[in-house]
Design an enzyme around this catalytic site. Structure first.
Site, mmCIF file in Angstrom:
data_model
loop_
_atom_site.group_PDB
_atom_site.id
_atom_site.type_symbol
_atom_site.label_atom_id
_atom_site.label_comp_id
_atom_site.label_asym_id
_atom_site.label_seq_id
_atom_site.Cartn_x
_atom_site.Cartn_y
_atom_site.Cartn_z
ATOM 1 N N SER A 192 0.799 -1.114 0.057
ATOM 2 C CA SER A 192 -0.003 0.010 0.105
ATOM 3 C C SER A 192 0.988 1.284 -0.098
ATOM 4 C CB SER A 192 -0.669 -0.121 1.158
ATOM 5 O OG SER A 192 -0.071 0.422 2.327
ATOM 6 N N ASP A 193 0.251 2.381 -0.358
ATOM 7 C CA ASP A 193 1.256 3.527 -0.152
ATOM 8 C C ASP A 193 0.693 4.196 1.224
ATOM 9 O OD1 ASP A 193 2.545 5.900 -0.699
ATOM 10 O OD2 ASP A 193 1.211 6.260 -2.508
ATOM 11 N N ALA A 194 1.689 4.984 1.677
ATOM 12 C CA ALA A 194 1.562 5.415 3.258
ATOM 13 C C ALA A 194 0.119 5.890 3.690
ATOM 14 C CB ALA A 194 2.650 6.443 3.389
#
Length: 971
Positions: free
Chosen positions: A260-262
């Protein structure tokens, strides 16, 4: 020297089968997984996976930033920005840059403690690079991170970067490349809640095409999902992760590890409100294919607690968890974590960081990515004894972007030219062209911070103030105090930008208007761009940025101590040549979280350029920027214009090499540079076909086209020839031509091969890139170039009627070109095969999204899990949209049924939602759409066709009101 990998925990007394390097990888993973408890497996799903000492498994973290050099970990070799590497059009160079980057990453992994949470595992060998998002809109804040607006170009350079990161060992990875950011991510404003509308043709021909080669070839090991939504569905729960990405990866025999992205998993609940709670959202992300959750920083328990709740509620099962953990451990085995004695990269030491070979590579990369946009004979410079004035805010400065490493040193343009001129006795003067001012507080009469400031004007009223006494930038601290202590402007929240606002509220700008005594007219207020607050005096007279409005703000008198523009103009007049270096600051106006508003240079920079050129016609402009600018005036009035990205530590040496002809300007534009008066489409219109984005579909003449760039050589293209004038739909074309350097100097050329259909039944691109070659030729030298073009790869389009790529029979043109608009040779070929049949709708479900053209629509999700639907872009009862389905066979049609949804009840006498089917202006059927109880509550409405036509017609479907249409069926 090297040391054991810090990722390995203490070796257990007992060795297990997973320690046996002779076993097949899948068997080793099977064994390891079987020895982890369910709780231990669950704990692996966070970015910070814990150690399991009883098995000798070390702590592990995902993700190191490595876009153009190692970043965020300390001093490391800094290469040109990705968009600059894209301008090189050089796959081997890009591979070398990635190899150097991953070699340094190995050194950080083995020998340097992690900057964040050093007790949670070593610096990761999973490299979050490259970025394969296409540069559709040059106003995108993260334009610098991508390679190109073209999917073929981006895919080839991206695959080369992946191979450089990974290394060539058949078993072990030097680093594990992760492609960013899947999918259709090209805007920053409201990026977590905006939806990128991708019709099937754009999805398959454009956005997916950039990602597929690196995955299908096995060069990439993972993907990061994007913040945005696509067709109303967040990318972190996209079915495309499985139906496309993992389908491509399957033949390689390797698992694709998706991160995932942050904070994006949390975004699924807030701000996206796509799910009701975090257990539900995290479960959906895991089942969609997210293997590792980068969320809540180092706080693993919050994320793991949500997933534990999802497991307890039956939203996921153990098999879902095991599959994600399996993918992680396969990657960890491949990175050598469990075989340090066999890992061919374990010996890499810290001596590789900023080593001499890497410095030389950085210089070569910066030169190879420099683009000569215009040259009427001023360049290359031949006399190093002349006097050169270097002018502009970028003339003696280099800037780091958010994903830059810490520069080991900085060779500016002035430094590079000074080194080139000094041995021959040439003279160099340097002037930024910016004002030095005092801001004298009205309440005390004292200058702000007791010093003068050099005023950087970045446009739109945004300024930086660099203290004259220490050369550091004024910064707002957490308590509102003002301290000039920042050597560079580089932080997530930029504390160093201000506005000077006059007392009546109008922006005072960066230069102001001076009176005869040098004092600017009117009092000004100092406002922080970050907080919106104004500087105000405390009770003890201390100035802090605390005032919420102008009424409580301190008044300052602005005194002009040095007229920077006047000094620069005088220096230009006294020189033989002016080199003006202008551009952007990568953390101001156009950066992650902020898109640009337009394409113009800051007015202060444009005015400086015009005044310098007025007194010194021999002026070369260097645009140093993360993105294109509209440089219309410069192109029309100056003898030479160049562009470079923020090129890293060796920028100045590289530009001096190019300016003096020691290196040919070998770069070519990786994206279109539009004219200033060109009205670009809306930033959120992702339909490149209908909106007219990129060189493929944009009709207006650009200032500089995609692929443009000049050389110091001169090239003649011979006749473009093909091995056969006809080809089958599944055949291949071999095209060839000879390119000659007819100039007096060595030169580098990028020969670009484009294709276009001449008899398209669909809205085809003006042309699209099929292949390219970068060659360097000595004067008088020629080279024969051969291009093999499989028809299925280069002549196909996505056929919405069949849901597959199709090569239509008919005439096509191949174009050999020096840019998308500079065509040098053409040839026609004919594809032979059966003509495409009319679209069949009778007895077949036709997806609403499979239209040929549209008006006023938005693409949305049919369910949370899968499927697309269409709705009018407006949300009120009077909204209307239209879909066109071309060449539809209607013989035998008697009725039509439609799958529809309508959330809530409509109000008003004319509030009924309806569908209308028409042919040639004749209404065939009107279907009333009742409220269905929700946007995912689908029902079918049916109507008998009135006087149904026979034969082939264009069918139009009009949607009125905020209904959703998933599909229709004609019977």
């Amino acid at each position: 020297m090297s040391s054991p990998s810090p990722s390995a925990a203490e070796t257990p007394a007992e060795r297990y089968p997973f320690h046996d390097s002779a076993l097949p990888l899948d068997k080793r993973v099977d064994d390891l997984l079987s020895r982890l408890s369910p709780a231990e497996r669950l704990s692996m799903l966070h970015q910070y996976a814990p150690a399991v000492p009883r098995l000798g498994i070390g702590a592990f973290r995902t993700g190191a930033e490595a876009l153009h050099g190692v970043s965020w970990l300390g001093v490391a070799t800094a290469f040109p920005q990705a968009v600059g590497l894209g301008a090189s059009w050089d796959e081997e160079l890009v591979r070398e840059v990635a190899e150097a980057t991953s070699t340094e990453l190995r050194a950080f992994h083995h020998h340097r403690p992690a900057a964040i949470a050093p007790d949670r595992g070593p610096n990761s060998l999973q490299a979050w690079a490259p970025v394969l998002n296409l540069l559709r809109d040059p106003r995108w804040g993260r334009n610098e991170e991508g390679y190109s607006e073209d999917p073929v170009h981006t895919a080839r350079l991206g695959e080369a970067f992946c191979r450089g990161l990974a290394g060539d060992d058949p078993t072990y990875l030097r680093a594990a490349p992760v492609l960013k950011h899947f999918l259709a991510y090209n805007n920053e404003d409201d990026r977590c809640t905006t939806s990128s509308g991708l019709r099937p043709r754009v999805l398959h021909e454009y956005d997916l095409a950039a990602f597929k080669p690196a995955i299908a070839s096995g060069a990439a090991t993972g993907v990061m999902a994007a913040y945005n939504l696509v067709n109303g569905r967040p990318c972190h729960v996209s079915p495309l992760l499985e139906t496309e990405l993992r389908r491509w990866a399957a033949p390689t025999g390797r698992q694709l590890f998706v991160v995932s992205d942050a904070e994006a998993p949390s975004n699924l609940v807030d701000p996206e409100h796509y799910f009701d709670d975090h257990a539900e959202s995290h479960a959906a992300a895991l089942k969609a294919g997210i293997d590792s959750f980068t969320d809540h920083g180092e706080d693993s328990e919050t994320v793991i607690g949500r997933l534990r709740e999802a497991l307890e509620r039956g939203l996921i099962d153990q098999a879902d968890i095991d599959l994600a953990v399996r993918r992680q451990f396969e990657l960890r085995f491949r990175m050598g974590e469990f075989d340090p004695e066999l890992d061919p990269y374990a010996h890499i030491g810290t001596e590789v960081v900023d080593s001499a070979p890497h410095r030389a590579l950085a210089r070569r990369a910066a030169a190879a990515s420099t683009v000569l946009l215009k040259n009427t004979g001023l360049l290359p410079l031949t006399d190093p004894t002349k006097k050169i004035a270097v002018i502009g805010p970028h003339g003696d400065a280099l800037f780091e972007d958010w994903y830059s490493g810490t520069l080991p040193y900085a060779v500016t343009v002035a430094d590079g030219l000074r080194a080139r001129l000094a041995p021959a006795g040439g003279e160099l003067t340097v002037h930024e062209g910016i004002d030095r001012i005092l801001l004298r507080a009205a309440s005390t009469g004292e200058p702000l911070n007791g010093t003068a400031f050099d005023l950087g004007d970045w446009g739109l009223g945004v300024l930086t103030l660099r203290a004259a006494d220490n050369g550091r930038f004024l910064s707002v601290k957490e308590d509102g105090s003002l301290v000039a202590d920042q050597a560079v402007v580089k932080s997530w929240d930029v504390h160093e930008t201000f506005r000077l606002v006059d007392a009546t509220g109008a922006a005072a700008g960066g230069t102001g208007s001076a009176t005869e005594d040098g004092t600017d007219r009117g009092a000004v207020l100092l406002q922080s761009v970050l907080t919106g607050r104004y500087a105000a005096a405390d009770a003890d007279g201390t100035l802090r940025v605390t005032a919420e409005d102008a009424a409580g703000a301190e008044r300052f008198t602005r005194e002009l101590l040095r007229d920077g523009r006047a000094e620069a103009v005088a220096a230009a007049a006294a020189a033989d040549l002016a080199v003006v270096v202008l551009g952007n600051h990568p953390l101001i106006h156009g950066r992650e979280t902020e898109d640009r508003r337009g394409l113009a240079l800051p007015p202060a920079q444009e005015d400086l350029l015009k005044e310098v050129a007025a007194v010194r016609p021999d002026t070369a402009l260097i645009v140093m920027s993360s993105y294109p600018y509209a440089v219309d005036w410069a192109d029309e009035h100056l003898p030479a214009v160049l562009w470079t990205s923020h090129g890293g530590q060796e920028t100045g040496h590289a530009l001096a090499d190019v300016l003096f002809g020691d290196a040919d300007p070998a770069g070519r534009l990786p994206q279109t540079w539009y004219r200033g008066d060109d009205e670009l489409p809306h930033p959120l219109d992702y339909d490149i076909i209908q909106a007219g984005w990129t060189y493929q579909y944009h009709r207006a003449a650009p200032r500089y086209p995609f692929g443009h760039g000049l050389s110091y050589g001169a090239f003649r293209y011979g006749e473009l020839e093909v091995d056969s004038a006809t080809v089958g739909q599944d055949g291949s074309i071999r095209a060839a031509l000879t390119v000659s350097n007819t100039g007096s100097r060595p030169g580098t050329e990028v020969v670009q091969l484009y294709v276009r259909p001449l008899e398209a039944r669909y809205q085809a691109p003006r042309r699209k890139l099929a292949d390219f070659r970068k060659i360097t030729l000595a004067p008088g030298q020629s080279r024969r170039l051969v291009f093999d073009l499989p028809a299925a790869a280069h002549l196909a389009h996505w056929d919405v009627a069949t849901g597959a790529f199709t090569v239509d029979p008919g005439r096509y043109q191949l174009l050999a070109a020096a840019s998308a608009e500079d065509v040098r040779a053409t040839v026609q070929v004919t594809v032979e095969g059966p003509a495409p049949a009319p679209r069949t709708v009778l007895g077949r479900r036709t997806a609403a999204a499979d239209f040929d053209a549209h008006r006023g629509i938005a693409l949305v999700d049919a369910t949370r899990e899968t499927g697309d639907a269409v709705t009018p872009a407006g949300s009120d009862a009077g909204s209307e949209a239209e879909l066109l389905f071309s060449t539809v066979e209607l013989t035998g049609a008697r009725e039509v049924s439609a799958e529809v949804a309508l959330e809530g009840a409509l109000e008003g006498a004319a509030a009924g939602a309806e569908l209308e089917f028409t042919v040639d202006g004749q209404v065939l059927a009107t279907l009333a759409v009742p409220p269905t109880g929700g946007r995912y509550a689908w029902t079918t409405v049916t109507a008998t066709l009135s006087d149904p036509p026979r034969g082939v017609h264009d069918l139009r479907v009009t949607l009125r009101g905020p209904l959703r249409l998933a599909a229709f069926t004609v019977a």
